[in-house]
Design an enzyme around this catalytic site. Structure first.
Site, PDB file in Angstrom:
ATOM      1  N   LYS A  70     -12.987  -8.073  -7.902  1.00 52.68           N
ATOM      2  CA  LYS A  70     -13.391  -8.690  -6.662  1.00 52.68           C
ATOM      3  C   LYS A  70     -14.719  -8.974  -6.744  1.00 52.68           C
ATOM      4  O   LYS A  70     -15.857  -8.519  -7.199  1.00 52.68           O
ATOM      5  CB  LYS A  70     -13.274  -7.396  -5.587  1.00 52.68           C
ATOM      6  CG  LYS A  70     -11.869  -7.068  -5.502  1.00 52.68           C
ATOM      7  CD  LYS A  70     -11.742  -5.618  -4.480  1.00 52.68           C
ATOM      8  CE  LYS A  70     -10.245  -5.224  -4.496  1.00 52.68           C
ATOM      9  NZ  LYS A  70      -9.919  -4.171  -3.505  1.00 52.68           N
ATOM     10  N   LYS A 106       0.991  -1.023   0.001  1.00 50.80           N
ATOM     11  CA  LYS A 106      -0.045   0.012  -0.051  1.00 50.80           C
ATOM     12  C   LYS A 106       0.763   1.176   0.114  1.00 50.80           C
ATOM     13  O   LYS A 106       1.984   1.299   0.859  1.00 50.80           O
ATOM     14  CB  LYS A 106      -0.918  -0.031   1.454  1.00 50.80           C
ATOM     15  CG  LYS A 106      -2.104  -1.323   1.260  1.00 50.80           C
ATOM     16  CD  LYS A 106      -2.977  -0.749   0.097  1.00 50.80           C
ATOM     17  CE  LYS A 106      -4.309  -1.649   0.323  1.00 50.80           C
ATOM     18  NZ  LYS A 106      -5.117  -1.318  -0.900  1.00 50.80           N
TER      19      LYS A 106
END
Length: 333
Positions: A219, A112
């Site tokens: 997703k 991240k």
């Protein structure tokens, strides 16, 4: 759910619902605890866990995915296990080794970056630490969650390019920005992957049609379920990575079923995030860099131990009822 399948009633869902709260080892996506509503459907356990800030219309799509997975049979799998990546939150560089140790055997790490309140220098040191831990053969991808404008993204890509990036995920928020950035960094040969531009878009294929990305991150829950996600992949015509939405083990098994059904799967998937929890409702952490494909059942003791407080259960049940009404209105039922 298929169009021909009747929706279960709210009373039926309420009787089947268990709301859990899973503590995270490291703060992730601004969360210290991940809540989810689990349902035992006729086909097996399923999950409804849109993030708390999402409105009912967006959250209803997650419920459609949950009903599809818990009430329908799965597509035929093409593989029995899925290679997964480690996920490194926006932690200090000194904490990277401890995070990676929770993902044994993973050859790929997603890191991240662009965390609010942090600097690019923090990102560089974090990615440097990941490269040190993985070695020259390891694969590193970074995820900015749309946190940069085009100039910031271009600067960041140059700063991170020395670490041999596999790709950069959602560096900018809009499709137009992604198109501009892709043109600017084309000579660096670092692919751009789209995530939010797929799962939060009215037209999830628009980013592919615009030539704004080289890869898509898909997703299962945010896209309305396995079958809808497979349709998006077919229409987009780009390579894909299946990732989690910080799901519990139940939601991760849904993601694994999606990954298993894809015709081609050339990238390690972001489905090892159970390792970010102190404990999960079932054992689903990566082993030797992989997770198994197949339905799983939660541990009864874990469900009791991780049960959310009564007021949170009521909050989730009220949300479930509203989202079920949204689906009924969409389908004209």
């Amino acid at each position: 759910m298929t169009d021909a399948s009747p929706l279960p009633s709210f009373d039926e869902l309420r009787e089947r619902a268990v709301v859990v709260a899973l503590p995270l080892r490291v703060r992730f996506r601004g969360l210290d605890v991940r809540e989810a509503l689990l349902l035992e459907g006729p086909a097996g356990w399923t999950e409804f866990s849109p993030f708390a800030e999402y409105g009912d219309d967006e959250a209803a799509t997650w419920l459609e995915a949950a009903l599809d997975y818990g009430w329908q049979e799965l597509p035929e799998p093409k593989r029995t296990e899925i290679m997964v990546n480690a996920t490194v939150p926006a932690v200090p560089a000194a904490s990277v080794a401890d995070v990676l140790a929770r993902f044994p055997g993973c050859r790929t790490a997603k890191v991240k970056v662009a965390e609010p309140g942090q600097r690019l220098a923090d990102d560089v040191e974090r990615v440097r630490a990941v490269r040190h831990e993985l070695g020259a053969e390891g694969r590193i991808r970074v995820d900015a969650n749309g946190g940069w404008n085009v100039d910031e993204a271009e600067h960041a890509v140059h700063a991170l390019a020395e670490f041999d990036l596999e790709y950069i995920e959602q560096p900018c928020a809009s499709i137009d920005e992604l198109v501009q950035l892709r043109e600017r960094i084309r000579y660096l040969d670092i692919p751009i992957a789209a995530d939010e531009s797929v799962r939060k878009a009215e037209d999830p294929v628009a980013v592919a049609r615009a030539g704004a990305a080289d890869l898509l991150v898909i997703k299962a829950q945010p896209l309305g379920g396995i079958r809808r996600a497979l349709d998006i992949v077919e229409r987009a015509g780009l390579p894909v990575i299946v990732s989690s939405a910080l799901d519990t083990a139940i939601g991760l098994s849904m993601g694994a079923a999606l990954a298993a059904a894809l015709p081609d799967l050339d990238y390690d998937c972001g489905l090892g995030t159970s390792a970010l929890f102190d404990t999960d409702v079932a054992s689903f952490a990566p082993r030797a860099g992989t997770i198994a494909v197949g339905r799983i059942w939660p541990d009864a003791d874990a469900l009791e131990r991780l049960a959310a407080p009564p007021e949170r259960r009521e909050w989730w049940l009220a949300r479930l009822e509203r989202c079920l009404a949204v689906i009924s209105a969409r389908e004209g039922r």
